[in-house]
Scaffold this motif. Structure first.
Motif, PDB file in Angstrom:
ATOM      1  N   SER A  81       0.833  -1.207   0.000  1.00  0.00           N
ATOM      2  CA  SER A  81       0.000   0.000   0.000  1.00  0.00           C
ATOM      3  C   SER A  81       0.865   1.253   0.000  1.00  0.00           C
ATOM      4  O   SER A  81       1.932   1.280   0.613  1.00  0.00           O
ATOM      5  CB  SER A  81      -0.900   0.023   1.234  1.00  0.00           C
ATOM      6  N   THR A  82       0.371   2.259  -0.701  1.00  0.00           N
ATOM      7  CA  THR A  82       1.021   3.570  -0.682  1.00  0.00           C
ATOM      8  C   THR A  82       0.067   4.564  -0.025  1.00  0.00           C
ATOM      9  O   THR A  82      -1.135   4.302   0.069  1.00  0.00           O
ATOM     10  CB  THR A  82       1.354   4.049  -2.112  1.00  0.00           C
ATOM     11  N   THR A  83       0.596   5.685   0.406  1.00  0.00           N
ATOM     12  CA  THR A  83      -0.261   6.691   1.038  1.00  0.00           C
ATOM     13  C   THR A  83      -0.995   7.528   0.008  1.00  0.00           C
ATOM     14  O   THR A  83      -1.995   8.153   0.318  1.00  0.00           O
ATOM     15  CB  THR A  83       0.558   7.612   1.959  1.00  0.00           C
ATOM     16  N   ASN A  84      -0.501   7.547  -1.227  1.00  0.00           N
ATOM     17  CA  ASN A  84      -1.210   8.274  -2.279  1.00  0.00           C
ATOM     18  C   ASN A  84      -1.961   7.272  -3.157  1.00  0.00           C
ATOM     19  O   ASN A  84      -1.839   6.068  -2.987  1.00  0.00           O
ATOM     20  CB  ASN A  84      -0.237   9.118  -3.114  1.00  0.00           C
ATOM     21  N   ASP A  85      -2.732   7.751  -4.077  1.00  0.00           N
ATOM     22  CA  ASP A  85      -3.502   6.892  -4.968  1.00  0.00           C
ATOM     23  C   ASP A  85      -2.705   6.575  -6.226  1.00  0.00           C
ATOM     24  O   ASP A  85      -3.116   6.876  -7.353  1.00  0.00           O
ATOM     25  CB  ASP A  85      -4.842   7.554  -5.317  1.00  0.00           C
ATOM     26  N   ALA A  86      -1.540   5.951  -6.028  1.00  0.00           N
ATOM     27  CA  ALA A  86      -0.658   5.605  -7.145  1.00  0.00           C
ATOM     28  C   ALA A  86       0.178   4.382  -6.792  1.00  0.00           C
ATOM     29  O   ALA A  86       0.344   4.040  -5.625  1.00  0.00           O
ATOM     30  CB  ALA A  86       0.256   6.779  -7.479  1.00  0.00           C
ATOM     31  N   MET A  87       0.668   3.716  -7.825  1.00  0.00           N
ATOM     32  CA  MET A  87       1.590   2.592  -7.660  1.00  0.00           C
ATOM     33  C   MET A  87       3.016   3.137  -7.637  1.00  0.00           C
ATOM     34  O   MET A  87       3.296   4.165  -8.266  1.00  0.00           O
ATOM     35  CB  MET A  87       1.466   1.618  -8.833  1.00  0.00           C
ATOM     36  N   PRO A  88       3.935   2.443  -6.970  1.00  0.00           N
ATOM     37  CA  PRO A  88       5.340   2.827  -7.068  1.00  0.00           C
ATOM     38  C   PRO A  88       5.816   2.723  -8.519  1.00  0.00           C
ATOM     39  O   PRO A  88       5.427   1.808  -9.241  1.00  0.00           O
ATOM     40  CB  PRO A  88       6.050   1.794  -6.190  1.00  0.00           C
ATOM     41  N   THR A 131       6.122  -2.076 -16.599  1.00  0.00           N
ATOM     42  CA  THR A 131       6.866  -1.010 -15.935  1.00  0.00           C
ATOM     43  C   THR A 131       5.985   0.231 -15.904  1.00  0.00           C
ATOM     44  O   THR A 131       5.562   0.711 -16.961  1.00  0.00           O
ATOM     45  CB  THR A 131       8.193  -0.703 -16.664  1.00  0.00           C
ATOM     46  N   ILE A 132       5.705   0.709 -14.728  1.00  0.00           N
ATOM     47  CA  ILE A 132       4.960   1.950 -14.595  1.00  0.00           C
ATOM     48  C   ILE A 132       5.986   3.075 -14.546  1.00  0.00           C
ATOM     49  O   ILE A 132       6.804   3.146 -13.632  1.00  0.00           O
ATOM     50  CB  ILE A 132       4.053   1.934 -13.354  1.00  0.00           C
ATOM     51  N   THR A 133       5.964   3.904 -15.596  1.00  0.00           N
ATOM     52  CA  THR A 133       6.969   4.960 -15.726  1.00  0.00           C
ATOM     53  C   THR A 133       6.495   6.294 -15.178  1.00  0.00           C
ATOM     54  O   THR A 133       7.314   7.129 -14.786  1.00  0.00           O
ATOM     55  CB  THR A 133       7.389   5.132 -17.195  1.00  0.00           C
ATOM     56  N   SER A 134       5.171   6.519 -15.165  1.00  0.00           N
ATOM     57  CA  SER A 134       4.644   7.726 -14.539  1.00  0.00           C
ATOM     58  C   SER A 134       3.205   7.481 -14.118  1.00  0.00           C
ATOM     59  O   SER A 134       2.455   6.771 -14.778  1.00  0.00           O
ATOM     60  CB  SER A 134       4.745   8.942 -15.472  1.00  0.00           C
ATOM     61  N   MET A 135       2.856   8.061 -12.985  1.00  0.00           N
ATOM     62  CA  MET A 135       1.503   7.924 -12.454  1.00  0.00           C
ATOM     63  C   MET A 135       1.211   9.196 -11.685  1.00  0.00           C
ATOM     64  O   MET A 135       1.859   9.479 -10.685  1.00  0.00           O
ATOM     65  CB  MET A 135       1.400   6.687 -11.566  1.00  0.00           C
ATOM     66  N   ASP A 136       0.247   9.969 -12.171  1.00  0.00           N
ATOM     67  CA  ASP A 136      -0.111  11.233 -11.555  1.00  0.00           C
ATOM     68  C   ASP A 136      -1.345  11.013 -10.688  1.00  0.00           C
ATOM     69  O   ASP A 136      -2.452  10.852 -11.198  1.00  0.00           O
ATOM     70  CB  ASP A 136      -0.386  12.276 -12.635  1.00  0.00           C
ATOM     71  N   ALA A 137      -1.145  10.997  -9.370  1.00  0.00           N
ATOM     72  CA  ALA A 137      -2.234  10.701  -8.438  1.00  0.00           C
ATOM     73  C   ALA A 137      -3.287  11.800  -8.416  1.00  0.00           C
ATOM     74  O   ALA A 137      -4.455  11.524  -8.150  1.00  0.00           O
ATOM     75  CB  ALA A 137      -1.684  10.489  -7.030  1.00  0.00           C
ATOM     76  N   SER A 138      -2.922  13.024  -8.723  1.00  0.00           N
ATOM     77  CA  SER A 138      -3.918  14.101  -8.719  1.00  0.00           C
ATOM     78  C   SER A 138      -4.751  14.105  -9.997  1.00  0.00           C
ATOM     79  O   SER A 138      -5.958  14.286  -9.950  1.00  0.00           O
ATOM     80  CB  SER A 138      -3.252  15.466  -8.507  1.00  0.00           C
ATOM     81  N   LYS A 139      -4.132  13.864 -11.135  1.00  0.00           N
ATOM     82  CA  LYS A 139      -4.863  13.802 -12.412  1.00  0.00           C
ATOM     83  C   LYS A 139      -5.434  12.411 -12.688  1.00  0.00           C
ATOM     84  O   LYS A 139      -6.233  12.236 -13.591  1.00  0.00           O
ATOM     85  CB  LYS A 139      -3.948  14.190 -13.572  1.00  0.00           C
ATOM     86  N   LYS A 140      -4.955  11.409 -11.933  1.00  0.00           N
ATOM     87  CA  LYS A 140      -5.355  10.001 -12.121  1.00  0.00           C
ATOM     88  C   LYS A 140      -5.034   9.529 -13.544  1.00  0.00           C
ATOM     89  O   LYS A 140      -5.884   9.012 -14.270  1.00  0.00           O
ATOM     90  CB  LYS A 140      -6.834   9.782 -11.813  1.00  0.00           C
TER      91      LYS A 140
END
Length: 190
Positions: A81-88, A131-140
Motif C-alpha cells: 500500500s502507498t499513502t497516495n492513490d498511485a503505484m510505485p 513497468t509503470i513509468t509515470s503515475m499522476d495521483a492528482s490527475k489520475k
C-alpha cells in the motif's frame, strides 16, 4: 499480499464481461495503448477499465483491461500500500517458477472474443513485465510499458471447444506502451 493476484483472476473474469469503454472514458487526446501481438501491430478499440484497487492492510493492485473485436488483454500488478492513490514507479514481473530471490507481482491474460458471444482463455503466463513509468495521483493518469509471453495449456482434458478457429501455441506480446490512461481508484473494504 500474495492473496491479491490469485483473486485477480476471478475479479478480472467477472469485470471483463461487465465493463465497457463508457466506464472509463479516456478523453485525453494524448492517451493511447498499443502493442505488437505475435509480430502484428495491435491497438484496442475499447479501454474497458484502468483501476487501482486499494485493500487496507493487504496492499494494492493495478489493472488494465483493453480489447478489440477479437482479443482482450488484461494486465495486473501489485504492490504494498502507498499513502497516495498511485503505484510505485518500477518494473513488476511475472515468473512461472519463482525462486526465493524472484517475486512474481504481475499477471497477464489474453482472451479470444468471438462474434457469437463466446470467449476463450487458454493461454497462461510464462513470463512478463510491466513497468509503470509515470503515475499522476492528482490527475489520475498512468503511463508505462509491458511485454509478456503466454503459452497454450497442455492439459487436453481442461479444454472446452467454443470455436473451430485454431489459436496459436504461444502468444508473444512485445512493444506494449500505454500513455496517459485515466484510472479509477477503488478502496475496498477488508
Amino acid at each position: 499480499m500474495k492473496k491479491i493476484l490469485p483473486i485477480a483472476l476471478l475479479v478480472l473474469s467477472v469485470v471483463f464481461t461487465a465493463c465497457s469503454s463508457d466506464d472509463n472514458n479516456n478523453k485525453d487526446p494524448e492517451s493511447s495503448f498499443s502493442a505488437t501481438i505475435n509480430g502484428k501491430e495491435w491497438k484496442p478499440t475499447k479501454i474497458n477499465m484502468v483501476t487501482l484497487i486499494k485493500v487496507p492492510g493487504s496492499g494494492q493492485r493495478f489493472d488494465i483491461n483493453v480489447q478489440d473485436d477479437s482479443i482482450l488483454l488484461a494486465l495486473a500488478c501489485e504492490s504494498e500500500s502507498t499513502t497516495n492513490d498511485a503505484m510505485p514507479l518500477k518494473q513488476y514481473n511475472f515468473f512461472e517458477d519463482p525462486t526465493d530471490t524472484q517475486v512474481s507481482n504481475a499477471l497477464f491474460l489474453n482472451t479470444y472474443l468471438y462474434a457469437n458471444g463466446n470467449s476463450l482463455t487458454e493461454h497462461f503466463p510464462v513470463s512478463g513485465k510491466i513497468t509503470i513509468t509515470s503515475m499522476d495521483a492528482s490527475k489520475k493518469t498512468v503511463s508505462g510499458t509491458f511485454s509478456f509471453r503466454n503459452e497454450k495449456s497442455q492439459d487436453e482434458g481442461a479444454k472446452i471447444k467454443v470455436t473451430t478457429t485454431p489459436t496459436p501455441t504461444v502468444v508473444e506480446v512485445t512493444n506494449g506502451v500505454f500513455t496517459n490512461l485515466s484510472y479509477t481508484v477503488i478502496k475496498a473494504q477488508q
